[in-house]
Each structure stands twice: as C-alpha cells, then as structure tokens.
Motif scaffolding. Sequence first.
Motif, short mmCIF file in Angstrom:
data_model
loop_
_atom_site.label_atom_id
_atom_site.label_comp_id
_atom_site.label_asym_id
_atom_site.label_seq_id
_atom_site.Cartn_x
_atom_site.Cartn_y
_atom_site.Cartn_z
N LEU A 243 96.49 41.18 131.25
CA LEU A 243 96.22 42.48 131.85
C LEU A 243 95.91 42.31 133.33
CD1 LEU A 243 93.95 43.96 129.04
CD2 LEU A 243 96.34 44.55 129.50
N PRO A 247 89.70 44.17 136.43
CA PRO A 247 89.82 45.48 135.78
C PRO A 247 89.20 46.58 136.64
CG PRO A 247 88.06 44.19 134.79
CD PRO A 247 88.77 43.27 135.73
N SER A 251 86.14 50.59 133.51
CA SER A 251 87.07 50.45 132.38
C SER A 251 86.46 49.54 131.32
CB SER A 251 88.41 49.90 132.86
OG SER A 251 88.27 48.58 133.37
N THR A 253 87.38 46.81 128.21
CA THR A 253 88.38 45.95 127.59
C THR A 253 87.91 45.60 126.19
OG1 THR A 253 89.00 45.04 129.75
CG2 THR A 253 89.71 43.83 127.80
N THR A 255 88.68 43.56 122.60
CA THR A 255 89.43 42.49 121.94
C THR A 255 89.04 42.48 120.48
OG1 THR A 255 89.33 41.19 124.00
CG2 THR A 255 90.01 40.04 122.01
N GLY A 281 97.55 46.95 127.24
CA GLY A 281 97.15 46.09 126.14
C GLY A 281 98.30 45.75 125.23
N ARG A 293 94.26 43.23 122.25
CA ARG A 293 93.42 43.45 123.44
C ARG A 293 93.87 44.75 124.08
NH1 ARG A 293 92.85 40.23 129.07
NH2 ARG A 293 90.61 40.41 129.37
N ARG A 295 92.80 47.75 127.10
CA ARG A 295 91.95 48.19 128.21
C ARG A 295 92.00 49.71 128.24
NH1 ARG A 295 92.68 44.90 133.30
NH2 ARG A 295 91.26 43.55 132.12
#
Length: 321
Positions: A243, A247, A251, A253, A255, A281, A293, A295
């Motif tokens: 990604l 970031p 935001s 993220t 996982t 993602g 994953r 975002r």
Amino acid sequence: MGYVVIQASGLRKQYGETVALDGVDLHVREGEIFGVLGQSGAGKSTLLRCVNLLERPDAGTVTVAGQDLTALRDRELNRARQRIGMIHQHFALLSSRTVAGNVAFPLEVMGVPRAERRRRVAELLDLVGLGGRAGARPHQLSGGQKQRVGIARALAGNPSVLLSDEATSALDPATTQSILSLLKRLNAELGLTILLITHEMNVVKSVCDSVAIMSSGRIEESGAIADLVRTPGSRLTREIFPLPEPPPPGSVTLTFTGDPGRSLVSEVVRKFDVDVSILGGAIEELAGGAVGRLRVSITGAESQAAVAHLSSAGLLVEVAQ
C-alpha cells in the motif's frame, strides 16, 4: 511444530572488507518450511552454506538436530552432512552420468551396496515423478526435470533436513510452481525440515510456514508468517501488501487472517454512526491460509468506538497519526 532442529547463533562471516553475515541468529523448527528472503548480496546464500559448514563462519555456532557442527572435525562433519540434503540453483548434475547415476552418486560415496542403491534410486525417482527417465542424460531433460533429479539426489541419504539454494530461480513460473508443490509434498509426506533461500516473495507466499528477511548481512525480522503479518510495522506485511506509504493521517490499516475484514467493515457501518471508505488493500493466499490488508478512512461521531470494535474483533488495527 516440533523442537528447534536448525539453530545458528551469532554467525559472522567476512570476505576481506565485506561483511556477509553480521551476528545472525536463526531458529528453524522440526517439520517446517522456513524461507530466508533477501535481495542479491543480502547474505542469505552465505548463511545457507554456513548451516552445513560448506563455509565455516568466522564466529558463532551452528547446531543441526542437536549436533554442534562447528565443533566437528572433517570426518565427523562429513558424516553429519549426510543427514543434510542440498538442492542447488543450477542443478549441479554430472553430465557424464544418467539420471539414475546422478541420484546414485551420494549412495556410492556412502558405501551403500549396489542392490540397495538400485532399489533406493528407483524409489526416489518414483517419488519425484521421474520413474521413466532413469536412463536419460541431463542434456535430455527440461529445467524442471533436472531440478527433480537434484531433489532426488538430495534425498538419497534419508536426510532430516533439506537445504534449497534458490532452487527455482532458473525456472519459468509454471515449472517453479510444480517444484514448490513437490517440496511441499515431501515436507508433508517425509516430515522434512526445509530451509530455502529465495529472493522471490511468491516462493515465500506459496510454501513457507516461517520466514527471515535479510539485508546487508543481518536478519531484519523473523518468525512464523501468521505471526509476522499481525505484527505492527512488519516489513513482510508491507511487502506482501504494498500500500502507498506513508498512510494518510487518520486512515486505519486493518490486517486479518481468513476473510473477516470486509464483513467487519460492513458491520461497523451498521452498528456505529460512521462512514467508511476503502482506500486500498488486497487478500492474499499464503501457505497458512488467506491474509488480508485493508486501508480505510473512518469518519463520524463514533469513529473511535468503531476502531475499538475492529481491534476487539481480533484484527491488527494501525491508525496513522
């Protein structure tokens, strides 16, 4: 997984001014497929050669199956190496010998009687899918077939540990996958512990249970893939899911293992006063199962509660500051 079958502690190896290994520790458990990932010059092939003492480290110890190889004299070391199979990048077959003759070679060195050699060679060629090519010469084989001969030869002495030095890097993608599938089957059927060196992330994703990422003679991170992908800041996770970095501030993220991520995102929209936008993602199939994953941007009056809910559901949640 079982006990630690390969243990390298404090390995250091230097060639002139070049430090190939700089205090490397490695722990590989019985029955796992362990990948060492890194670019050219990272030190991974030197590490592999130190594991079976083809290269003797300047400092540190190597223990395989409870035996300290660095403490052995030449004759004892040669006996210990018979329990460690080795697969080479460019096959290293003897052109003057047939397929059967190549597989038989280590058995001859070990003094195995001829009748037993013939039985063992036939068994090994069947195991790797080359039962009909015993009389062929290496130049008559494809690259994948040559590597299968190399694998059969590496298994001749019934090793408990198999070392693979970029075994698929000279092969096309389809052949690479067939060789990786063979290694995975041998791992399962024979209980082999496999340590493989690679610069290809796809190899790690396809077959490895654990991985060490090397750079400039050092291991940057190491562990079970399922654990690393849930570790904040993991380099492995960033490389599997590239990604954009850094970031965007605010935001989130996410996982996760399995496929709960998208359903949980939908759930927080229903349960909380928030808006959720997916910024990017993917979901990848790794050897241990699916890992995803995502975002996302979460905005609204209950954004903090929504983030807390995702974290409590077992996802790794990283909020960019």
